[in-house]
Design a protein around this motif. Structure first.
Motif, mmCIF file in Angstrom:
data_model
loop_
_atom_site.group_PDB
_atom_site.id
_atom_site.type_symbol
_atom_site.label_atom_id
_atom_site.label_comp_id
_atom_site.label_asym_id
_atom_site.label_seq_id
_atom_site.Cartn_x
_atom_site.Cartn_y
_atom_site.Cartn_z
ATOM 1 N N PRO A 1 48.919 65.132 71.297
ATOM 2 C CA PRO A 1 50.370 65.059 71.079
ATOM 3 C C PRO A 1 50.936 63.645 71.189
ATOM 4 N N SER B 1 49.739 60.859 70.060
ATOM 5 C CA SER B 1 49.598 60.138 68.792
ATOM 6 C C SER B 1 50.052 60.956 67.593
ATOM 7 N N SER B 2 50.691 62.095 67.845
ATOM 8 C CA SER B 2 51.096 62.997 66.766
ATOM 9 C C SER B 2 49.913 63.353 65.870
ATOM 10 N N GLU B 3 48.793 63.683 66.524
ATOM 11 C CA GLU B 3 47.581 64.135 65.821
ATOM 12 C C GLU B 3 47.062 63.075 64.836
ATOM 13 N N ASP C 1 51.953 54.960 60.351
ATOM 14 C CA ASP C 1 53.383 54.941 60.035
ATOM 15 C C ASP C 1 53.768 53.717 59.211
ATOM 16 N N ARG D 1 48.405 55.335 65.360
ATOM 17 C CA ARG D 1 49.626 56.012 64.933
ATOM 18 C C ARG D 1 50.586 55.035 64.262
#
Length: 225
Positions: A108, A110-112, A81, A77
């Protein structure tokens, strides 16, 4: 006190004990025997593995990174980013169930991350991916075990011996970075990196963003010339 619940277990190829995914309320833990490998409340050093690498590399056109060891997806993740839309990340994970967890109950956290189109997830031994990728990567990030001293399985040691480091150096582009996460310092490994032709920096990072145990990250640069 909310009790822990075991959501799933998974064998580790070449290992003697299975991984266990546990949940307590909103908290998750991955364990190997009595040892906790990762906790969802402590992600700081895994994120730093990617952010420190990005700071060291700076801006590169069409960067390609290799990450070995998915964990809970914190490093992936943070890498996503850090990198731009033209980047590519090869995510190598030895245990298929860990990727299933990352797409399932841990998604959730790793925010998908695994659904990002920049990611190519492979069920593979990262050492084999490294050996097949001569000059392919701007960065190789390794968080496959407790550090250079193998805990999950003894075969991981070959990533960190002289031959393994030579393979990693060959897989990097000039000026590329090999970044290695460890639960503990290891002066002998620092020396081995230097003997392998890397410019080495060792960084201490907290397990949490401002608390927890102090972990070690090596940033080993392949010289541009």
């Amino acid at each position: 006190m909310i009790p822990w619940v075991v959501l799933d277990t998974a064998p580790v190829p070449g290992g003697s004990e299975p991984l266990r995914l546990r949940q307590r309320g909103t908290e998750f833990s991955i364990q190997l025997g009595p040892n906790e490998l990762m906790n969802s409340r402590l992600s700081g050093s895994e994120e730093a593995l990617a952010t420190l690498t990005g700071e060291r590399l700076g801006i590169r056109a069409n960067p390609c990174w290799l990450i070995g060891g998915y964990g809970m997806g914190f490093t992936l993740r943070a890498a996503l980013d850090t990198l731009d839309a033209k980047a590519r990340i090869v995510m190598a994970e030895l245990v298929p169930a860990v990727l299933d967890w990352g797409r399932g109950p841990l998604a959730p956290i790793s925010s998908e991350a695994l659904a990002d189109p920049r990611v190519e997830a492979r069920v593979a031994d990262v050492s084999e991916v490294i050996r097949a990728g001569r000059g392919a990567y701007d960065a190789i990030l390794l968080d496959v075990d407790n550090g250079p001293d193998g805990l999950t399985r003894s075969a991981n040691d070959r990533l960190y011996d002289a031959a393994g480091l030579a393979a990693a150096r060959a897989a990097l582009r000039p000026g590329g970075v090999l970044a290695v996460w460890s639960a503990h310092p290891d002066p002998a490994f620092t020396q081995r990196l230097a003997r392998g032709g890397f410019r080495v920096e060792t960084v201490g990072v907290r397990a949490g963003r401002s608390r927890g145990a102090r972990h070690t990250i090596w940033l080993a640069e392949r010289p541009a010339r």
